[in-house]
Design a protein around this motif. Sequence first.
Motif, PDB file in Angstrom:
ATOM      1  N   GLU A  93       0.814  -1.209   0.000  1.00 41.39           N
ATOM      2  CA  GLU A  93       0.000   0.000   0.000  1.00 41.39           C
ATOM      3  C   GLU A  93       0.852   1.265   0.000  1.00 41.39           C
ATOM      4  O   GLU A  93       0.501   2.251  -0.673  1.00 41.39           O
ATOM      5  CB  GLU A  93      -0.956   0.007   1.197  1.00 41.39           C
ATOM      6  N   ILE A  94       1.937   1.262   0.743  1.00 39.10           N
ATOM      7  CA  ILE A  94       2.797   2.455   0.776  1.00 39.10           C
ATOM      8  C   ILE A  94       3.433   2.667  -0.595  1.00 39.10           C
ATOM      9  O   ILE A  94       3.600   3.798  -1.066  1.00 39.10           O
ATOM     10  CB  ILE A  94       3.869   2.360   1.890  1.00 39.10           C
ATOM     11  N   ASP A  95       3.760   1.563  -1.272  1.00 43.27           N
ATOM     12  CA  ASP A  95       4.316   1.669  -2.629  1.00 43.27           C
ATOM     13  C   ASP A  95       3.266   2.214  -3.600  1.00 43.27           C
ATOM     14  O   ASP A  95       3.577   3.036  -4.459  1.00 43.27           O
ATOM     15  CB  ASP A  95       4.806   0.295  -3.110  1.00 43.27           C
ATOM     16  N   TRP A  96       2.030   1.742  -3.455  1.00 45.14           N
ATOM     17  CA  TRP A  96       0.950   2.219  -4.324  1.00 45.14           C
ATOM     18  C   TRP A  96       0.733   3.719  -4.131  1.00 45.14           C
ATOM     19  O   TRP A  96       0.579   4.464  -5.101  1.00 45.14           O
ATOM     20  CB  TRP A  96      -0.352   1.477  -4.015  1.00 45.14           C
ATOM     21  N   ALA A  97       0.705   4.146  -2.858  1.00 46.06           N
ATOM     22  CA  ALA A  97       0.448   5.555  -2.556  1.00 46.06           C
ATOM     23  C   ALA A  97       1.545   6.447  -3.137  1.00 46.06           C
ATOM     24  O   ALA A  97       1.269   7.476  -3.762  1.00 46.06           O
ATOM     25  CB  ALA A  97       0.339   5.753  -1.045  1.00 46.06           C
ATOM     26  N   LYS A  98       2.808   6.061  -2.951  1.00 48.74           N
ATOM     27  CA  LYS A  98       3.929   6.853  -3.466  1.00 48.74           C
ATOM     28  C   LYS A  98       3.924   6.879  -4.995  1.00 48.74           C
ATOM     29  O   LYS A  98       4.176   7.921  -5.613  1.00 48.74           O
ATOM     30  CB  LYS A  98       5.259   6.290  -2.957  1.00 48.74           C
ATOM     31  N   SER A  99       3.618   5.731  -5.592  1.00 46.60           N
ATOM     32  CA  SER A  99       3.598   5.638  -7.050  1.00 46.60           C
ATOM     33  C   SER A  99       2.507   6.513  -7.641  1.00 46.60           C
ATOM     34  O   SER A  99       2.735   7.238  -8.625  1.00 46.60           O
ATOM     35  CB  SER A  99       3.404   4.174  -7.464  1.00 46.60           C
ATOM     36  N   TYR A 100       1.309   6.467  -7.050  1.00 43.91           N
ATOM     37  CA  TYR A 100       0.202   7.255  -7.612  1.00 43.91           C
ATOM     38  C   TYR A 100       0.419   8.744  -7.358  1.00 43.91           C
ATOM     39  O   TYR A 100       0.079   9.577  -8.213  1.00 43.91           O
ATOM     40  CB  TYR A 100      -1.145   6.805  -7.027  1.00 43.91           C
ATOM     41  N   LEU A 101       0.981   9.105  -6.214  1.00 46.35           N
ATOM     42  CA  LEU A 101       1.288  10.509  -5.937  1.00 46.35           C
ATOM     43  C   LEU A 101       2.283  11.049  -6.969  1.00 46.35           C
ATOM     44  O   LEU A 101       2.094  12.152  -7.508  1.00 46.35           O
ATOM     45  CB  LEU A 101       1.857  10.655  -4.526  1.00 46.35           C
ATOM     46  N   LYS A 102       3.316  10.286  -7.256  1.00 41.95           N
ATOM     47  CA  LYS A 102       4.306  10.694  -8.266  1.00 41.95           C
ATOM     48  C   LYS A 102       3.625  10.841  -9.625  1.00 41.95           C
ATOM     49  O   LYS A 102       3.880  11.798 -10.368  1.00 41.95           O
ATOM     50  CB  LYS A 102       5.427   9.659  -8.335  1.00 41.95           C
ATOM     51  N   HIS A 103       2.747   9.922  -9.922  1.00 42.33           N
ATOM     52  CA  HIS A 103       2.059   9.898 -11.214  1.00 42.33           C
ATOM     53  C   HIS A 103       1.203  11.152 -11.416  1.00 42.33           C
ATOM     54  O   HIS A 103       1.302  11.805 -12.464  1.00 42.33           O
ATOM     55  CB  HIS A 103       1.180   8.642 -11.286  1.00 42.33           C
ATOM     56  N   ILE A 104       0.379  11.514 -10.433  1.00 39.36           N
ATOM     57  CA  ILE A 104      -0.505  12.672 -10.622  1.00 39.36           C
ATOM     58  C   ILE A 104       0.265  13.988 -10.516  1.00 39.36           C
ATOM     59  O   ILE A 104      -0.134  14.987 -11.120  1.00 39.36           O
ATOM     60  CB  ILE A 104      -1.716  12.656  -9.647  1.00 39.36           C
TER      61      ILE A 104
END
Length: 367
Positions: free
Chosen positions: A155-166
């Motif tokens: 989940e922490i990886d998902w959150a960081k990845s999506y934050l970087k993406h947007i």
Amino acid sequence: MSLSCGFVGLPNVGKSTIFNVIMKKVVAESSNYPFCTIEPNKGSVPIKDDRLNNLSKIENSAKVIFPTLECVDIAGLVKGASKGDGLGNKFLSHIRQIDLIVHVVRCFDSEEIIHVHGKVDPVFDVDLINTELVFADIEVLEKWIKKNKALKTKEIDWAKSYLKHINENKSLDQFKEDNKDKNTEEIMSWLKSIGILSVLPRFYVANMSEDEIKNGNKYFEELKAAYPNEVVIPIAAKLEEELMSMPDDDYREMLREFGVKKIGLDFVLSTAYKFLGLESFFTVGPKEARGWTIKKGYKAPEAAGVIHTDFRDGFICAEVISYEEFISCEGYVPAKEKGKIRKEGKDYVVSDGDVCNFRFNVLKKPK
């Protein structure tokens, strides 16, 4: 089904008018000033399906009951909503409770109805709302990551990845493509669970004047050109509101006189139904012809459970015929005589339009 669609947009674009027409009565206040809607209005709306009418005629059913969809009229967002402007935090929290965004966009001129930015510009309006949703997402993700930075989880990886993406202003489709080797459905579900708005499916409704609904106008064309890969549905909400007190047949005939071949709000609802991944199966008999809402991919016992949990728990089999074959055979009895009724077991995936009769045992409940 507990899934819902929410009508979202700037103030004074016609969200409450659309909601009133859908509900066939005045539920939401519709006024010429921002924030006349504060608390969301909610209602369960029938999804009109001509297939049910045809089934009813064949079996002489006493009544027709259409499947329904939960709809929510959400107050207008303004620039700065992600920072709390215009009761923004409250209204954004309402959007987090829905499953589909129906984004209503003003595509008509009017000296009587004010525009919050002083001019009609549908592309600017859409970009503004989408930007506010992304800003809100950035804030949610940053707070979540800060609170859970010690975690070593997916989940922490998902959150960081999506934050970087947007933050890089990339589209949701691009995020899914970049993560196609992962379970993107699981990621999307988790992001929604923590309140991320930009992952919600959406389509656009272009609210036009009755004089322009037949041939379109420059605002509608600009919106379609700016979002060529998105669904954009033209409607004349004010016209449909003025006619909604008429009997249904007269209402449809009058709209046809204005050049409206398909009732806009019926189209909006059926589109919402599909965007949410919903389908209908039917039960039909002398008492009623009825549509039941299921998620695409439901197996027979799950579909039976939508009618009653006893049908699911005591499931034996489903007697099934497609809508097309039912119509071709001209009824249940002729279809059975021709051997067209199939017996399906617990692994059968119910298809949209299936006409079903469930066989089940009534299980004794422990005292």
